[in-house]
Scaffold this motif. Structure first.
Motif, PDB file in Angstrom:
ATOM      1  N   VAL A  85      72.850  -7.160  51.215  1.00  0.00           N
ATOM      2  CA  VAL A  85      72.582  -6.886  52.802  1.00  0.00           C
ATOM      3  C   VAL A  85      70.931  -6.947  52.812  1.00  0.00           C
ATOM      4  O   VAL A  85      70.325  -6.205  51.968  1.00  0.00           O
ATOM      5  CB  VAL A  85      73.160  -5.681  53.323  1.00  0.00           C
ATOM      6  N   ARG A  86      70.298  -7.510  53.822  1.00  0.00           N
ATOM      7  CA  ARG A  86      68.901  -7.840  54.065  1.00  0.00           C
ATOM      8  C   ARG A  86      68.823  -7.616  55.571  1.00  0.00           C
ATOM      9  O   ARG A  86      69.545  -7.844  56.153  1.00  0.00           O
ATOM     10  CB  ARG A  86      68.350  -9.026  53.348  1.00  0.00           C
ATOM     11  N   PRO A  87      67.367  -7.254  55.724  1.00  0.00           N
ATOM     12  CA  PRO A  87      66.971  -7.244  57.276  1.00  0.00           C
ATOM     13  C   PRO A  87      67.294  -8.778  57.704  1.00  0.00           C
ATOM     14  O   PRO A  87      66.917  -9.588  56.982  1.00  0.00           O
ATOM     15  CB  PRO A  87      65.551  -6.821  57.242  1.00  0.00           C
ATOM     16  N   ASN A  88      67.587  -8.723  59.137  1.00  0.00           N
ATOM     17  CA  ASN A  88      67.777 -10.087  59.643  1.00  0.00           C
ATOM     18  C   ASN A  88      66.501 -11.067  59.556  1.00  0.00           C
ATOM     19  O   ASN A  88      66.759 -12.331  59.517  1.00  0.00           O
ATOM     20  CB  ASN A  88      68.310  -9.854  61.067  1.00  0.00           C
ATOM     21  N   ASP A  89      65.521 -10.570  59.640  1.00  0.00           N
ATOM     22  CA  ASP A  89      64.144 -11.173  59.676  1.00  0.00           C
ATOM     23  C   ASP A  89      63.351 -11.411  58.159  1.00  0.00           C
ATOM     24  O   ASP A  89      62.393 -11.830  58.134  1.00  0.00           O
ATOM     25  CB  ASP A  89      63.083 -10.785  60.443  1.00  0.00           C
ATOM     26  N   ALA A  90      64.511 -11.233  57.127  1.00  0.00           N
ATOM     27  CA  ALA A  90      63.964 -11.373  55.793  1.00  0.00           C
ATOM     28  C   ALA A  90      64.354 -12.570  54.998  1.00  0.00           C
ATOM     29  O   ALA A  90      64.281 -12.655  53.810  1.00  0.00           O
ATOM     30  CB  ALA A  90      64.377 -10.111  54.967  1.00  0.00           C
ATOM     31  N   ARG A  91      64.757 -13.670  55.933  1.00  0.00           N
ATOM     32  CA  ARG A  91      65.303 -14.955  55.085  1.00  0.00           C
ATOM     33  C   ARG A  91      64.632 -16.208  55.451  1.00  0.00           C
ATOM     34  O   ARG A  91      65.280 -17.224  55.377  1.00  0.00           O
ATOM     35  CB  ARG A  91      66.902 -14.961  55.400  1.00  0.00           C
ATOM     36  N   GLY A  92      63.510 -15.829  56.042  1.00  0.00           N
ATOM     37  CA  GLY A  92      62.813 -17.033  56.638  1.00  0.00           C
ATOM     38  C   GLY A  92      62.195 -17.966  55.503  1.00  0.00           C
ATOM     39  O   GLY A  92      62.052 -17.524  54.508  1.00  0.00           O
ATOM     40  N   PHE A  93      61.728 -19.121  55.885  1.00  0.00           N
ATOM     41  CA  PHE A  93      61.127 -20.113  54.744  1.00  0.00           C
ATOM     42  C   PHE A  93      60.355 -20.870  55.711  1.00  0.00           C
ATOM     43  O   PHE A  93      60.274 -21.218  56.850  1.00  0.00           O
ATOM     44  CB  PHE A  93      62.171 -20.896  54.249  1.00  0.00           C
ATOM     45  N   LEU A  94      59.287 -21.540  54.768  1.00  0.00           N
ATOM     46  CA  LEU A  94      58.379 -22.537  55.104  1.00  0.00           C
ATOM     47  C   LEU A  94      58.568 -23.905  54.277  1.00  0.00           C
ATOM     48  O   LEU A  94      58.720 -23.422  53.118  1.00  0.00           O
ATOM     49  CB  LEU A  94      56.939 -22.149  55.237  1.00  0.00           C
ATOM     50  N   LEU A  95      58.732 -25.037  54.691  1.00  0.00           N
ATOM     51  CA  LEU A  95      58.998 -25.934  53.853  1.00  0.00           C
ATOM     52  C   LEU A  95      58.096 -27.028  54.177  1.00  0.00           C
ATOM     53  O   LEU A  95      57.730 -27.692  55.361  1.00  0.00           O
ATOM     54  CB  LEU A  95      60.716 -26.546  54.143  1.00  0.00           C
ATOM     55  N   GLU A  96      57.302 -27.651  52.941  1.00  0.00           N
ATOM     56  CA  GLU A  96      56.337 -28.931  53.298  1.00  0.00           C
ATOM     57  C   GLU A  96      57.043 -29.965  52.736  1.00  0.00           C
ATOM     58  O   GLU A  96      57.378 -29.761  51.293  1.00  0.00           O
ATOM     59  CB  GLU A  96      55.147 -28.502  53.087  1.00  0.00           C
ATOM     60  N   ILE A  97      57.273 -31.247  53.021  1.00  0.00           N
ATOM     61  CA  ILE A  97      57.580 -32.289  52.278  1.00  0.00           C
ATOM     62  C   ILE A  97      56.530 -33.449  52.342  1.00  0.00           C
ATOM     63  O   ILE A  97      56.048 -33.771  53.684  1.00  0.00           O
ATOM     64  CB  ILE A  97      59.053 -32.990  52.968  1.00  0.00           C
ATOM     65  N   ARG A  98      56.089 -33.620  51.411  1.00  0.00           N
ATOM     66  CA  ARG A  98      54.825 -34.703  51.346  1.00  0.00           C
ATOM     67  C   ARG A  98      54.824 -35.646  50.351  1.00  0.00           C
ATOM     68  O   ARG A  98      55.458 -35.124  49.435  1.00  0.00           O
ATOM     69  CB  ARG A  98      53.619 -33.543  51.069  1.00  0.00           C
ATOM     70  N   PRO A  99      54.026 -36.611  50.661  1.00  0.00           N
ATOM     71  CA  PRO A  99      53.910 -37.458  49.372  1.00  0.00           C
ATOM     72  C   PRO A  99      53.300 -36.674  48.023  1.00  0.00           C
ATOM     73  O   PRO A  99      52.415 -35.638  48.451  1.00  0.00           O
ATOM     74  CB  PRO A  99      52.749 -38.591  49.533  1.00  0.00           C
ATOM     75  N   ALA A 100      53.781 -36.961  47.031  1.00  0.00           N
ATOM     76  CA  ALA A 100      53.053 -36.280  45.769  1.00  0.00           C
ATOM     77  C   ALA A 100      51.681 -36.181  45.851  1.00  0.00           C
ATOM     78  O   ALA A 100      50.918 -37.183  45.839  1.00  0.00           O
ATOM     79  CB  ALA A 100      53.766 -36.830  44.475  1.00  0.00           C
ATOM     80  N   ASN A 101      51.011 -35.057  45.719  1.00  0.00           N
ATOM     81  CA  ASN A 101      49.565 -34.725  45.953  1.00  0.00           C
ATOM     82  C   ASN A 101      49.222 -33.924  44.625  1.00  0.00           C
ATOM     83  O   ASN A 101      49.034 -32.438  45.051  1.00  0.00           O
ATOM     84  CB  ASN A 101      49.303 -34.150  47.244  1.00  0.00           C
ATOM     85  N   PRO A 102      48.824 -34.297  43.448  1.00  0.00           N
ATOM     86  CA  PRO A 102      48.528 -33.509  42.361  1.00  0.00           C
ATOM     87  C   PRO A 102      47.391 -32.433  42.777  1.00  0.00           C
ATOM     88  O   PRO A 102      46.420 -32.878  43.236  1.00  0.00           O
ATOM     89  CB  PRO A 102      48.250 -34.495  41.273  1.00  0.00           C
ATOM     90  N   SER A 103      47.531 -31.421  42.210  1.00  0.00           N
ATOM     91  CA  SER A 103      46.598 -30.158  42.525  1.00  0.00           C
ATOM     92  C   SER A 103      46.781 -29.028  41.644  1.00  0.00           C
ATOM     93  O   SER A 103      47.778 -28.923  40.872  1.00  0.00           O
ATOM     94  CB  SER A 103      46.409 -29.785  44.118  1.00  0.00           C
ATOM     95  N   PHE A 104      45.987 -27.794  41.965  1.00  0.00           N
ATOM     96  CA  PHE A 104      46.349 -26.816  41.076  1.00  0.00           C
ATOM     97  C   PHE A 104      45.679 -25.638  41.692  1.00  0.00           C
ATOM     98  O   PHE A 104      44.889 -25.732  42.688  1.00  0.00           O
ATOM     99  CB  PHE A 104      45.407 -26.926  39.691  1.00  0.00           C
ATOM    100  N   SER A 105      46.207 -24.435  41.611  1.00  0.00           N
ATOM    101  CA  SER A 105      45.651 -23.096  42.053  1.00  0.00           C
ATOM    102  C   SER A 105      45.410 -22.212  40.558  1.00  0.00           C
ATOM    103  O   SER A 105      45.788 -22.650  39.591  1.00  0.00           O
ATOM    104  CB  SER A 105      46.865 -22.508  42.964  1.00  0.00           C
ATOM    105  N   LEU A 106      44.329 -21.370  41.030  1.00  0.00           N
ATOM    106  CA  LEU A 106      44.032 -20.472  39.860  1.00  0.00           C
ATOM    107  C   LEU A 106      44.272 -18.993  40.229  1.00  0.00           C
ATOM    108  O   LEU A 106      44.124 -18.593  41.501  1.00  0.00           O
ATOM    109  CB  LEU A 106      42.528 -20.813  39.402  1.00  0.00           C
ATOM    110  N   ILE A 107      44.576 -18.122  39.355  1.00  0.00           N
ATOM    111  CA  ILE A 107      44.564 -16.716  39.365  1.00  0.00           C
ATOM    112  C   ILE A 107      43.802 -16.153  38.251  1.00  0.00           C
ATOM    113  O   ILE A 107      43.965 -16.315  37.105  1.00  0.00           O
ATOM    114  CB  ILE A 107      45.949 -16.149  39.267  1.00  0.00           C
ATOM    115  N   ALA A 108      43.095 -14.962  38.318  1.00  0.00           N
ATOM    116  CA  ALA A 108      41.950 -14.644  37.306  1.00  0.00           C
ATOM    117  C   ALA A 108      42.207 -12.833  37.473  1.00  0.00           C
ATOM    118  O   ALA A 108      42.208 -12.225  38.633  1.00  0.00           O
ATOM    119  CB  ALA A 108      40.649 -14.955  37.920  1.00  0.00           C
ATOM    120  N   HIS A 109      42.145 -12.317  36.518  1.00  0.00           N
ATOM    121  CA  HIS A 109      42.111 -10.878  36.298  1.00  0.00           C
ATOM    122  C   HIS A 109      41.274 -10.489  34.940  1.00  0.00           C
ATOM    123  O   HIS A 109      41.275 -11.166  34.185  1.00  0.00           O
ATOM    124  CB  HIS A 109      43.551 -10.353  36.286  1.00  0.00           C
ATOM    125  N   TRP A 110      40.785  -9.111  35.149  1.00  0.00           N
ATOM    126  CA  TRP A 110      40.251  -8.700  33.969  1.00  0.00           C
ATOM    127  C   TRP A 110      41.309  -8.350  32.788  1.00  0.00           C
ATOM    128  O   TRP A 110      42.275  -7.617  33.220  1.00  0.00           O
ATOM    129  CB  TRP A 110      39.427  -7.248  34.209  1.00  0.00           C
TER     130      TRP A 110
END
Length: 677
Positions: A442-467
């Motif tokens: 059981v989950r809240p009614n507003d807890a099952r949303g999604f965003l979807l992007e369909i795009r031509p493949a566009n190679p990229s990257f993200s970074l995460i940094a921590h001590w």
């Protein structure tokens, strides 16, 4: 910077001793590549190493919720905070918050070179400060403490004393009050509200947004103690109830709150809002009830991505999609033009039809769990009949994508629950993307949303940094602040999240370093996801602190692409009860330089020249220790995060020696490449 050239690659670990860095080139087929080796976690057996000051650790605040416009005191709990005399408050993007802050100082002691504090600060926020979440850091002799979250509200906040841990001693609570409290170990807190006929009682309780360890259970009982309904928090979602009073007489109700694992204490705080409203009349034109105040500040929402990002996991923050206003409802007709951004909620919006040409490469990128929705998506693609009028039932899937592998180390483990699929159409035709939800319960009614992007493949990257926490066993990492002494170092761990098949090397550098410090550039090798950066302080570095930024550069489609890393922090260590290190996005990586003390030991592995080596080779790696007076103790060097197929055993350096040459072995099938460790 006054370090000699031979010391340019020296690494100094902040807690006990210092690590080292070396360059190693693995050559194959006549060309040269390079390994960068960093040795971490140095253990020394003598108490003389205490000259190397450890780092402040801010674990909890005396209050995590305060009302704007009022002066309040804020006490710090943690380790090595006795000389913290500055309190730094910033918003979730790292921008300073206007505040008047004064530390309550302790009496001076003889021969003291730094004033100690009581650990309590008096705080008055500026008149233009807005309600919402901010971050608090402290600074003193032991560096910058770990950040902690503080929620600012426009409404009164009650922080009750103890004593309401039994049904008969329930604390009386008024409607629309905020209660900031802590769960009790092996116990519960009780609150009493009085409800009139024709009214509805609502309650929400949040914890995760405060970086609390509490996993909440909320129970509603009638005045006689009989259980009526139970709710529990799930991730960033609150424990919440709504109970209409159907009786004809005034009724007392009891709210009971505890931790599901029966834990309690300062690290298990929560904020509760209870509200009593009149039930709307059946024929009213506005039947909805007023929104809960805490929901406006803390409830996850796809319509408030920047706000939701405040408490995202590092992986979610690193892959944050565009503003939700750019996403539209799923069309009834097949999609023919890309890119397209869609939004929906499961299970209602689970099918997306589209057309593709043979060999067309598309990426299907879901954002849901990373935005704190309670989902576990799976993508399945079917080939539809060429005739739209044909029966589309009983189709066989041609490809599916579920969770992706974990990224990062046990210290900052990135869960990739949202699937990302890069797919090439086998033939021209009509296709169907089916979104499945593998999350149950059981989950809240507003807890099952999604965003979807369909795009031509566009190679990229993200970074995460921590001590990086200074330990040879990364699973033992815990929240750590930042301190760099003269001739000392700090290490940043960087994780890359690659998108749409991107696999090229990523060059790393640091911007915004304080005067008197420098950081050699580093690299994430092709196809890899990890690297470290090592910041050094000169012998004449002066006191100060500044926000720094890790930037990655990669060549994509014959152009340089620059990406700033999302800063992350460890918020809680693993425990026997909850064996997981918890992490969160933070507003900034901030580096503090402390000039009063000098790092006692530096370790140099190799020299300024690149060491060339071929696979299936063993070499002697020269290591030199530079010891300050009082640091003549045995050092144990344990290599950490070596490249695959490269081995180097534990090295002991006696207290009366400064040089050793352990054997480093490169296997015959070691992959050529450039690495940083």
């Amino acid at each position: 910077m006054n370090c000699p050239p031979s010391m340019e690659n020296c690494i100094v670990l902040p807690d006990i001793c210092k690590p080292a860095i070396s360059k190693l080139a693995i050559c194959k087929f006549g060309w040269q590549l390079m390994f960068l080796l960093c040795f971490a976690d140095w253990n020394m057996s003598s108490s003389l190493v205490y000259a190397q000051l450890p780092t402040a650790e801010l674990h909890t605040l005396s209050r995590s919720v305060v009302q704007l416009g009022s002066k309040f005191d804020l006490s710090l709990q943690g380790s090595r905070l006795e000389e913290a005399d500055q309190l730094l408050i910033s918003d979730l993007m790292g921008n300073p918050i206007d505040a008047q802050v004064s530390a309550r100082m302790a009496p001076s002691a003889p021969l003291q070179d730094w004033r100690t504090t009581t650990g309590t600060f008096d705080v008055l926020l500026g008149p233009d400060t807005q309600a919402g979440m901010v971050e608090v850091r402290c600074r003193g002799r032991f560096g910058l403490g770990t950040p902690r979250r503080l929620l600012l509200t426009d409404v009164p906040v009650i922080q009750p004393a103890t004593g309401h841990n039994h049904l008969n001693t329930a604390l009386a609570v008024a409607s629309e009050q905020l209660i900031h409290d802590r769960t009790l170990a092996q116990g519960s807190n009780f609150y009493r509200l009085t409800v009139q006929p024709g009214q509805v009682l609502r309650c929400v309780v949040y914890s995760q947004q405060l970086w609390s360890a509490a996993n909440l259970r909320l129970r509603l009982r009638n005045g006689k103690g009989q259980l009526l309904v139970t709710s529990q928090s799930m991730g960033a979602w609150p424990a919440e109830i709504q109970w209409p009073h159907a009786g004809s007489e005034v009724q007392d109700y009891i709210l009971e709150i505890n931790d599901l694992l029966a834990r309690g204490g300062a690290a298990f705080d929560y904020v509760m809002e209870s509200r009593i409203d009149s039930l709307p009349a059946p024929d009213t034109n506005h039947p909805s009830l007023p929104k809960m105040y805490l929901d406006t500040l803390l409830r996850p929402s796809l319509d408030a991505i920047p706000n939701t990002a405040a408490w995202l996991s590092p992986s979610g923050a690193a892959c944050l999609p565009a503003n939700a206003s750019d996403y539209t409802a799923i069309p009834a007709q097949p999609i023919t033009q890309f890119p397209v951004r869609l939004r929906g909620s499961l299970p209602e919006s689970s099918r997306i039809d589209f057309e593709a040409e043979a060999g067309q490469v598309l990426t299907f990128d879901v954002a849901s769990a990373k935005l704190e929705q309670l989902t576990a998506h799976e993508q399945v693609i079917y080939k539809l009949p060429s005739d739209p009028a044909s029966d589309a039932t009983g189709l066989a899937p041609i490809v599916d994508q579920d969770d992706r592998p974990f990224l990062g180390t046990p210290a900052v483990r990135l869960r990739q629950i949202d699937p990302q699929l890069t797919w090439s159409a086998p033939e021209t035709g009509r296709y169907r993307l089916q979104l499945l939800d593998n999350q149950s319960g059981v989950r809240p009614n507003d807890a099952r949303g999604f965003l979807l992007e369909i795009r031509p493949a566009n190679p990229s990257f993200s970074l995460i940094a921590h001590w990086a926490f200074p330990t040879n066993n990364v699973a033992l990492s815990k929240p750590i602040g930042c301190q760099i002494q003269r001739l000392g170092t700090q290490q940043i761990h960087v994780t890359a999240v690659r998108h749409d098949g991107f696999s090229e090397p990523i060059e790393l550098h640091v911007e915004g370093l304080p005067p008197g410090t420098l950081c050699a550039n580093s690299r994430i090798p092709a196809g890899a996801s990890e690297a470290v950066l090592n910041i050094q302080a000169a012998a004449d570095a002066t006191d100060g602190h500044s926000a720094i930024q890790v930037v990655g550069t990669a060549r994509i489609a014959d152009q340089d692409h620059h990406v700033s890393a999302v800063p992350a922090t460890i918020t809680a260590a693993a425990s026997p009860v909850y064996n997981t290190i918890t992490t969160a996005r933070t507003g900034k990586l901030e580096l503090a330089v402390q000039s009063l003390d000098l790092a006692p030991v530096q370790v140099q592995a190799g020299n300024a020249a690149v060491i060339e080596v071929k696979p299936n080779t063993k070499i002697q790696l020269p290591i030199q220790l530079l010891r300050q007076p009082g640091s003549a103790a045995e050092c144990t060097l344990r290599p950490q995060s070596l490249p695959a197929k490269v081995t180097l055993g534990e090295v002991k350096v006696p207290g009366d020696q400064t040089q050793v040459s352990p054997e480093l072995s490169v296997a015959g099938d070691a992959a050529p490449g450039e690495y940083t460790f």
